[in-house]
Structure formats: structure tokens, C-alpha cells
Scaffold this active site. Structure first.
Site, short mmCIF file in Angstrom:
data_model
loop_
_atom_site.label_atom_id
_atom_site.label_comp_id
_atom_site.label_asym_id
_atom_site.label_seq_id
_atom_site.Cartn_x
_atom_site.Cartn_y
_atom_site.Cartn_z
N ASP A 36 12.10 -18.09 -32.47
CA ASP A 36 11.60 -19.46 -32.52
C ASP A 36 12.47 -20.33 -33.42
OD1 ASP A 36 9.62 -21.29 -31.60
OD2 ASP A 36 8.71 -21.24 -33.59
N ASP A 89 2.66 -20.84 -29.57
CA ASP A 89 1.77 -20.91 -30.74
C ASP A 89 0.35 -20.53 -30.38
OD1 ASP A 89 3.91 -21.89 -32.24
OD2 ASP A 89 3.50 -23.94 -31.63
#
Length: 103
Positions: A36, A89
Site C-alpha cells: 500500500d 481498507d
């Protein structure tokens, strides 16, 4: 590190699978974190734009764009901005809850 050493000492015990699962989950989440960080913060240095943010916003898709994120408005922002929550997320905590529930 201490957890890994303790697990290595007691790895043959009947309850050692718990520690092994924790170590594997920690390794996978750390890899996802590095992934990420690379695509959000380092990819602009290589590709001149954040690849993950461009994909999440649906830019450069040609035709209609389907955003892959949730926009949450900032309550106290005088400029009316928003925070972006990507599906990743939501995905990782959801997988954790699902696996814990199934177990």
C-alpha cells in the site's frame, strides 16, 4: 521479535498453532502495508501520479468511471474536503472478522 522467539521455543506444544497463525497474519499484513505504501506514496515518483489513487478514483479508465472507494466528508474541514476509504481498507478487517467468525 520476542514473540517469534517464544514461539520457536514452544513450537512443538499443542497450542503452538495459535502463535504460528499470529506470525503468519502479521507477515501478511506487513506485506500488505508495504504494498500500500509503495503504490500510494512511491508510485508518483515513478509514474508521475499515484497509481492506487488514480485507480480508486476511476481516472483514465475511458468512458464512464466507477470509483473504487468510499468518500467520507470531513465534518470540521472549512474547505469541504473528504477522506478516501479504499476497498482494501474494508477488505482486510472484513476478512479478519469473517475468518474469526468461521473459526
Amino acid at each position: 521479535m520476542i514473540f517469534a522467539i517464544v514461539w520457536a521455543i514452544y513450537r512443538r506444544a499443542s497450542y503452538a498453532w495459535v502463535g504460528q497463525n499470529i506470525l503468519v497474519a502479521t507477515a501478511l499484513l506487513c506485506c500488505a502495508f508495504v504494498y500500500d505504501i509503495f503504490w500510494v506514496f512511491i508510485s508518483p515518483l515513478i509514474f508521475h501520479q499515484s497509481v492506487m489513487i488514480a485507480v480508486a478514483k476511476g481516472k483514465n479508465s475511458g468512458g464512464e468511471s466507477i470509483p473504487l472507494l468510499l468518500r467520507v466528508p470531513r465534518v470540521v474541514d472549512p474547505w469541504g474536503g473528504y477522506n478516501m476509504i479504499g476497498f482494501g481498507d474494508i477488505l482486510f478487517p472484513g476478512l479478519l472478522i469473517t475468518f474469526a467468525y468461521r473459526y
